[in-house]
Write a protein that holds these residues in place. Structure first.
Motif, PDB file in Angstrom:
ATOM      1  N   THR A  49     -20.254 -84.784  25.060  1.00 48.30           N
ATOM      2  CA  THR A  49     -20.627 -84.704  26.463  1.00 48.30           C
ATOM      3  C   THR A  49     -21.835 -85.598  26.728  1.00 48.30           C
ATOM      4  OG1 THR A  49     -19.777 -82.456  26.692  1.00 48.30           O
ATOM      5  CG2 THR A  49     -21.437 -83.162  28.282  1.00 48.30           C
ATOM      6  N   MET A  50     -21.783 -86.297  27.829  1.00 55.06           N
ATOM      7  CA  MET A  50     -22.904 -87.132  28.254  1.00 55.06           C
ATOM      8  C   MET A  50     -23.270 -86.776  29.685  1.00 55.06           C
ATOM      9  SD  MET A  50     -21.912 -90.828  26.573  1.00 55.06           S
ATOM     10  CE  MET A  50     -23.572 -91.492  26.827  1.00 55.06           C
ATOM     11  N   GLY A  51     -24.410 -87.280  30.135  1.00 59.56           N
ATOM     12  CA  GLY A  51     -24.803 -86.944  31.488  1.00 59.56           C
ATOM     13  C   GLY A  51     -26.007 -87.725  31.966  1.00 59.56           C
ATOM     14  N   TRP A  52     -26.475 -87.332  33.140  1.00 58.22           N
ATOM     15  CA  TRP A  52     -27.645 -87.935  33.766  1.00 58.22           C
ATOM     16  C   TRP A  52     -28.598 -86.832  34.233  1.00 58.22           C
ATOM     17  CZ3 TRP A  52     -28.338 -93.182  33.881  1.00 58.22           C
ATOM     18  CH2 TRP A  52     -27.221 -93.976  33.630  1.00 58.22           C
ATOM     19  N   PHE A  53     -29.871 -87.056  33.983  1.00 59.91           N
ATOM     20  CA  PHE A  53     -30.940 -86.225  34.511  1.00 59.91           C
ATOM     21  C   PHE A  53     -31.857 -87.127  35.335  1.00 59.91           C
ATOM     22  CE2 PHE A  53     -31.114 -81.966  32.414  1.00 59.91           C
ATOM     23  CZ  PHE A  53     -29.963 -82.075  31.661  1.00 59.91           C
ATOM     24  N   ARG A  54     -32.723 -86.505  36.110  1.00 57.40           N
ATOM     25  CA  ARG A  54     -33.722 -87.282  36.837  1.00 57.40           C
ATOM     26  C   ARG A  54     -35.028 -86.501  36.888  1.00 57.40           C
ATOM     27  NH1 ARG A  54     -31.180 -87.199  43.012  1.00 57.40           N
ATOM     28  NH2 ARG A  54     -31.565 -84.976  43.454  1.00 57.40           N
ATOM     29  N   GLN A  55     -36.099 -87.258  37.107  1.00 58.33           N
ATOM     30  CA  GLN A  55     -37.420 -86.636  37.126  1.00 58.33           C
ATOM     31  C   GLN A  55     -38.329 -87.400  38.060  1.00 58.33           C
ATOM     32  OE1 GLN A  55     -39.509 -86.617  33.335  1.00 58.33           O
ATOM     33  NE2 GLN A  55     -40.618 -84.751  33.904  1.00 58.33           N
ATOM     34  N   ARG A  61     -37.688 -82.322  34.690  1.00 57.44           N
ATOM     35  CA  ARG A  61     -36.434 -83.057  34.704  1.00 57.44           C
ATOM     36  C   ARG A  61     -35.332 -82.127  35.185  1.00 57.44           C
ATOM     37  NH1 ARG A  61     -36.522 -86.930  29.261  1.00 57.44           N
ATOM     38  NH2 ARG A  61     -38.481 -87.957  29.829  1.00 57.44           N
ATOM     39  N   GLU A  62     -34.437 -82.659  36.000  1.00 59.64           N
ATOM     40  CA  GLU A  62     -33.352 -81.847  36.527  1.00 59.64           C
ATOM     41  C   GLU A  62     -32.008 -82.516  36.271  1.00 59.64           C
ATOM     42  OE1 GLU A  62     -33.707 -81.341  40.754  1.00 59.64           O
ATOM     43  OE2 GLU A  62     -33.291 -83.438  41.188  1.00 59.64           O
ATOM     44  N   PHE A  63     -31.020 -81.681  36.066  1.00 61.35           N
ATOM     45  CA  PHE A  63     -29.665 -82.136  35.834  1.00 61.35           C
ATOM     46  C   PHE A  63     -29.110 -82.787  37.096  1.00 61.35           C
ATOM     47  CE2 PHE A  63     -25.458 -82.077  34.071  1.00 61.35           C
ATOM     48  CZ  PHE A  63     -24.599 -81.711  35.104  1.00 61.35           C
ATOM     49  N   VAL A  64     -28.417 -83.909  36.908  1.00 59.37           N
ATOM     50  CA  VAL A  64     -27.776 -84.598  38.017  1.00 59.37           C
ATOM     51  C   VAL A  64     -26.254 -84.508  37.892  1.00 59.37           C
ATOM     52  CG1 VAL A  64     -27.432 -86.813  39.174  1.00 59.37           C
ATOM     53  CG2 VAL A  64     -29.696 -86.211  38.280  1.00 59.37           C
ATOM     54  N   ALA A  65     -25.730 -84.918  36.733  1.00 53.88           N
ATOM     55  CA  ALA A  65     -24.281 -84.937  36.541  1.00 53.88           C
ATOM     56  C   ALA A  65     -23.963 -84.952  35.054  1.00 53.88           C
ATOM     57  CB  ALA A  65     -23.659 -86.155  37.212  1.00 53.88           C
ATOM     58  N   GLY A  66     -22.797 -84.407  34.709  1.00 50.55           N
ATOM     59  CA  GLY A  66     -22.353 -84.415  33.327  1.00 50.55           C
ATOM     60  C   GLY A  66     -20.874 -84.780  33.261  1.00 50.55           C
ATOM     61  N   ILE A  67     -20.451 -85.304  32.113  1.00 54.62           N
ATOM     62  CA  ILE A  67     -19.056 -85.689  31.927  1.00 54.62           C
ATOM     63  C   ILE A  67     -18.632 -85.335  30.513  1.00 54.62           C
ATOM     64  CG2 ILE A  67     -19.698 -88.077  31.298  1.00 54.62           C
ATOM     65  CD1 ILE A  67     -17.104 -88.947  32.810  1.00 54.62           C
ATOM     66  N   SER A  68     -17.462 -84.741  30.386  1.00 56.33           N
ATOM     67  CA  SER A  68     -16.960 -84.346  29.073  1.00 56.33           C
ATOM     68  C   SER A  68     -16.566 -85.570  28.261  1.00 56.33           C
ATOM     69  CB  SER A  68     -15.774 -83.403  29.229  1.00 56.33           C
ATOM     70  OG  SER A  68     -14.712 -84.068  29.917  1.00 56.33           O
ATOM     71  N   TRP A  69     -16.240 -85.347  26.999  1.00 57.98           N
ATOM     72  CA  TRP A  69     -16.014 -86.449  26.077  1.00 57.98           C
ATOM     73  C   TRP A  69     -14.918 -87.409  26.531  1.00 57.98           C
ATOM     74  CZ3 TRP A  69     -11.382 -87.195  23.405  1.00 57.98           C
ATOM     75  CH2 TRP A  69     -10.437 -86.153  23.542  1.00 57.98           C
ATOM     76  N   ASN A  70     -13.890 -86.875  27.192  1.00 63.73           N
ATOM     77  CA  ASN A  70     -12.778 -87.738  27.615  1.00 63.73           C
ATOM     78  C   ASN A  70     -12.769 -87.997  29.112  1.00 63.73           C
ATOM     79  OD1 ASN A  70     -12.073 -85.229  28.531  1.00 63.73           O
ATOM     80  ND2 ASN A  70      -9.998 -85.243  27.688  1.00 63.73           N
ATOM     81  N   GLY A  71     -13.813 -87.549  29.792  1.00 62.08           N
ATOM     82  CA  GLY A  71     -13.876 -87.752  31.228  1.00 62.08           C
ATOM     83  C   GLY A  71     -13.074 -86.750  32.030  1.00 62.08           C
TER      84      GLY A  71
END
Length: 128
Positions: free
Chosen positions: A33-39, A45-55
Motif C-alpha cells: 500500500t502506498m499513499g500521500w500525506f500532507r503537513q 501530518r494528515e492522511f490525504v489518499a491511499g492506494i492498494s498494491w494493485n490499485g
C-alpha cells in the motif's frame, strides 16, 4: 538505498490543478500500500489518499474527495496524485509514503505510524 522522491509541486491559483509524482527506487513496492500525506507548518501530518498494491482500492480524506485522484503504475514504480479544483487550504508539504510489507487492510491505513517509508516532501502552494 530505498528512496521515495516526490515531484510536481509548485504554486497554482485557486481552482487550478497540479499532478504530483512519486518515484520509488531501491526496492519494489508493487505489493505494498502506498499513499500521500500532507503537513502545514505547526500542524500534524494528515492522511490525504491511499492506494492498494494493485490499485484496486483507494481511500481519500473527506477534505479532498471528488477533487483528488490517486493512481499508480507498478511497471514504472511510480505513484501519482492528481489534484483538481485546488483551494488555498490545500497549501501544504505533500509526502509520498509506502508500507514495507504486504498487508490487506480496508479501509487503507491512514495513520502516520502505518507507513515505513517517506519521501522528502514537495511544497504545494495555492494562492487565492
Amino acid at each position: 538505498q530505498v528512496q521515495l522522491v516526490e515531484s510536481g509541486g509548485g504554486l497554482v491559483q485557486a481552482g487550478g490543478s497540479l499532478r504530483l509524482s512519486c518515484a520509488a527506487s531501491g526496492r519494489t513496492f508493487n505489493s505494498n500500500t502506498m499513499g500521500w500525506f500532507r503537513q502545514a507548518p505547526g500542524k500534524e501530518r494528515e492522511f490525504v489518499a491511499g492506494i492498494s498494491w494493485n490499485g484496486g482500492r483507494t481511500d481519500y480524506a473527506d477534505s479532498v474527495k471528488g477533487r483528488f485522484t490517486i493512481s499508480r503504475n507498478n511497471a514504472e514504480a511510480t505513484m501519482y496524485l492528481q489534484m483538481n479544483r485546488l483551494k488555498p487550504e490545500d497549501t501544504d508539504v505533500y509526502y509520498c509514503v509506502a508500507e514495507s510489507e504486504y498487508r490487506i487492510s480496508y479501509p487503507l491505513p491512514q495513520r502516520v505510524g502505518d507507513y515505513d517509508y517517506w519521501g522528502q516532501g514537495t511544497q504545494v502552494t495555492v494562492s487565492s
